[in-house]
Design a protein around this motif. Structure first.
Motif, PDB file in Angstrom:
ATOM      1  N   SER A  17       0.826  -1.215   0.000  1.00 14.14           N
ATOM      2  CA  SER A  17       0.000   0.000   0.000  1.00 14.14           C
ATOM      3  C   SER A  17       0.858   1.263   0.000  1.00 14.14           C
ATOM      4  CB  SER A  17      -0.952   0.001   1.193  1.00 14.14           C
ATOM      5  OG  SER A  17      -0.237  -0.073   2.406  1.00 14.14           O
ATOM      6  N   ARG A  18       2.033   1.178   0.568  1.00 17.16           N
ATOM      7  CA  ARG A  18       2.944   2.334   0.599  1.00 17.16           C
ATOM      8  C   ARG A  18       3.421   2.721  -0.794  1.00 17.16           C
ATOM      9  NH1 ARG A  18       8.921   2.638   2.492  1.00 17.16           N
ATOM     10  NH2 ARG A  18       9.194   4.877   2.524  1.00 17.16           N
ATOM     11  N   PHE A  19       3.409   1.777  -1.721  1.00 15.39           N
ATOM     12  CA  PHE A  19       3.932   1.993  -3.062  1.00 15.39           C
ATOM     13  C   PHE A  19       2.826   2.068  -4.119  1.00 15.39           C
ATOM     14  CE2 PHE A  19       7.098  -0.069  -0.492  1.00 15.39           C
ATOM     15  CZ  PHE A  19       8.233   0.668  -0.753  1.00 15.39           C
ATOM     16  N   LEU A  20       1.581   2.082  -3.670  1.00 19.70           N
ATOM     17  CA  LEU A  20       0.445   2.034  -4.585  1.00 19.70           C
ATOM     18  C   LEU A  20       0.380   3.270  -5.482  1.00 19.70           C
ATOM     19  CD1 LEU A  20      -2.138   0.391  -5.328  1.00 19.70           C
ATOM     20  CD2 LEU A  20      -3.363   1.921  -3.779  1.00 19.70           C
ATOM     21  N   PHE A  21       0.308   3.029  -6.790  1.00 16.48           N
ATOM     22  CA  PHE A  21      -0.002   4.067  -7.760  1.00 16.48           C
ATOM     23  C   PHE A  21      -1.509   3.936  -7.957  1.00 16.48           C
ATOM     24  CE2 PHE A  21       0.177   6.000 -12.067  1.00 16.48           C
ATOM     25  CZ  PHE A  21       0.886   7.141 -11.749  1.00 16.48           C
ATOM     26  N   PRO A  22      -2.307   4.883  -7.423  1.00 10.43           N
ATOM     27  CA  PRO A  22      -3.753   4.677  -7.299  1.00 10.43           C
ATOM     28  C   PRO A  22      -4.513   4.642  -8.624  1.00 10.43           C
ATOM     29  CG  PRO A  22      -3.152   6.889  -6.631  1.00 10.43           C
ATOM     30  CD  PRO A  22      -1.869   6.166  -6.914  1.00 10.43           C
ATOM     31  N   LYS A  23      -5.650   3.979  -8.577  1.00 12.83           N
ATOM     32  CA  LYS A  23      -6.510   3.774  -9.743  1.00 12.83           C
ATOM     33  C   LYS A  23      -6.794   5.067 -10.487  1.00 12.83           C
ATOM     34  CE  LYS A  23     -11.116   2.100 -10.937  1.00 12.83           C
ATOM     35  NZ  LYS A  23     -12.341   1.487 -10.412  1.00 12.83           N
ATOM     36  N   ASP A  24      -7.017   6.153  -9.785  1.00 12.12           N
ATOM     37  CA  ASP A  24      -7.363   7.403 -10.465  1.00 12.12           C
ATOM     38  C   ASP A  24      -6.215   7.995 -11.267  1.00 12.12           C
ATOM     39  OD1 ASP A  24      -5.906   8.201  -8.212  1.00 12.12           O
ATOM     40  OD2 ASP A  24      -7.211   9.888  -7.751  1.00 12.12           O
ATOM     41  N   LYS A  25      -5.002   7.429 -11.116  1.00 18.14           N
ATOM     42  CA  LYS A  25      -3.851   7.876 -11.899  1.00 18.14           C
ATOM     43  C   LYS A  25      -3.401   6.822 -12.907  1.00 18.14           C
ATOM     44  CE  LYS A  25      -2.150  10.997  -8.405  1.00 18.14           C
ATOM     45  NZ  LYS A  25      -1.048  11.400  -7.545  1.00 18.14           N
ATOM     46  N   VAL A  26      -4.075   5.672 -12.924  1.00 14.38           N
ATOM     47  CA  VAL A  26      -3.700   4.553 -13.784  1.00 14.38           C
ATOM     48  C   VAL A  26      -4.583   4.526 -15.023  1.00 14.38           C
ATOM     49  CG1 VAL A  26      -3.626   2.014 -13.926  1.00 14.38           C
ATOM     50  CG2 VAL A  26      -2.924   3.164 -11.825  1.00 14.38           C
ATOM     51  N   LYS A  27      -3.972   4.287 -16.181  1.00 14.74           N
ATOM     52  CA  LYS A  27      -4.745   4.051 -17.401  1.00 14.74           C
ATOM     53  C   LYS A  27      -5.174   2.586 -17.378  1.00 14.74           C
ATOM     54  CE  LYS A  27      -4.088   8.061 -19.259  1.00 14.74           C
ATOM     55  NZ  LYS A  27      -5.051   9.004 -19.675  1.00 14.74           N
ATOM     56  N   TYR A  28      -6.453   2.369 -17.532  1.00 15.55           N
ATOM     57  CA  TYR A  28      -6.994   1.010 -17.596  1.00 15.55           C
ATOM     58  C   TYR A  28      -8.123   1.023 -18.604  1.00 15.55           C
ATOM     59  CZ  TYR A  28     -10.478   2.972 -14.427  1.00 15.55           C
ATOM     60  OH  TYR A  28     -11.441   3.754 -13.858  1.00 15.55           O
ATOM     61  N   ILE A  29      -8.622  -0.153 -18.939  1.00 15.59           N
ATOM     62  CA  ILE A  29      -9.679  -0.242 -19.937  1.00 15.59           C
ATOM     63  C   ILE A  29     -10.817  -1.091 -19.395  1.00 15.59           C
ATOM     64  CG2 ILE A  29      -8.681  -2.222 -21.166  1.00 15.59           C
ATOM     65  CD1 ILE A  29      -9.512  -0.427 -23.741  1.00 15.59           C
ATOM     66  N   PRO A  30     -12.048  -0.683 -19.652  1.00 17.68           N
ATOM     67  CA  PRO A  30     -13.180  -1.493 -19.189  1.00 17.68           C
ATOM     68  C   PRO A  30     -13.299  -2.780 -20.007  1.00 17.68           C
ATOM     69  CG  PRO A  30     -13.970   0.460 -20.349  1.00 17.68           C
ATOM     70  CD  PRO A  30     -12.480   0.571 -20.272  1.00 17.68           C
ATOM     71  N   SER A  31     -13.758  -3.832 -19.377  1.00 14.59           N
ATOM     72  CA  SER A  31     -13.899  -5.116 -20.075  1.00 14.59           C
ATOM     73  C   SER A  31     -14.926  -5.046 -21.191  1.00 14.59           C
ATOM     74  CB  SER A  31     -14.262  -6.229 -19.088  1.00 14.59           C
ATOM     75  OG  SER A  31     -15.473  -5.914 -18.425  1.00 14.59           O
ATOM     76  N   SER A  32     -15.781  -4.031 -21.190  1.00 19.96           N
ATOM     77  CA  SER A  32     -16.796  -3.863 -22.233  1.00 19.96           C
ATOM     78  C   SER A  32     -16.262  -3.143 -23.470  1.00 19.96           C
ATOM     79  CB  SER A  32     -17.986  -3.090 -21.674  1.00 19.96           C
ATOM     80  OG  SER A  32     -17.558  -1.802 -21.231  1.00 19.96           O
ATOM     81  N   ALA A  33     -15.008  -2.731 -23.451  1.00 16.61           N
ATOM     82  CA  ALA A  33     -14.425  -1.970 -24.554  1.00 16.61           C
ATOM     83  C   ALA A  33     -14.204  -2.853 -25.781  1.00 16.61           C
ATOM     84  CB  ALA A  33     -13.100  -1.359 -24.118  1.00 16.61           C
TER      85      ALA A  33
END
Length: 134
Positions: free
Chosen positions: A4-20
């Motif tokens: 958790s100390r090294f977490l690059f949080p979801k709101d800063k990560v590029k990800y793609i929805p499975s529905s894409a």
């Protein structure tokens, strides 16, 4: 030490929805110059990682493929050739080195599988490097 100390949080990560679609995935990878991105389902759970290689194999193995088809091919129909393992938020950094050897990043989830962010390989390497230098 917990990841958790090294977490690059979801709101800063590029990800793609499975529905894409395949087109949306290719556009994201191209725009941001990534070779892989986490896939997140409608409930926010981590379901896998999509890589450029997965897309290339889909291109190769689709009979009569044309670029217009990319907007109709769902991510769910694209086989992922590597399983990028995730860890839970309370995992220890000491458990990360093996994963970092095979993955650019390690997805982090809560105990319900909800995607929280990633631990980048460089952060894992720096953690171990700092430990060696101390």
């Amino acid at each position: 030490m917990e990841v958790s100390r090294f977490l690059f949080p979801k709101d800063k990560v590029k990800y793609i929805p499975s529905s894409a679609t395949m087109r949306e995935a290719m556009d994201l990878l191209e725009k941001d110059h990534y070779s892989a991105v986490p896939i997140i389902d409608e409930e926010g759970r981590y379901v896998g990682t999509l890589s450029e290689g997965d897309l290339l194999w889909k291109l190769k193995n689709t009979f009569d493929f044309n670029l217009d088809m990319m907007s109709t091919i769902s991510l769910n129909s694209i086989k992922r050739y590597r399983h990028n393992e995730s860890v839970m938020i309370d995992a220890d950094m000491e458990d990360m080195l093996t994963l970092a050897a095979d993955q650019n990043f390690v997805p982090v989830t809560d105990h319900d599988g909800i995607f929280l962010g990633i631990i980048r390989r460089r952060d894992i390497i720096n953690y171990y490097n700092d430990g060696i230098m101390d």
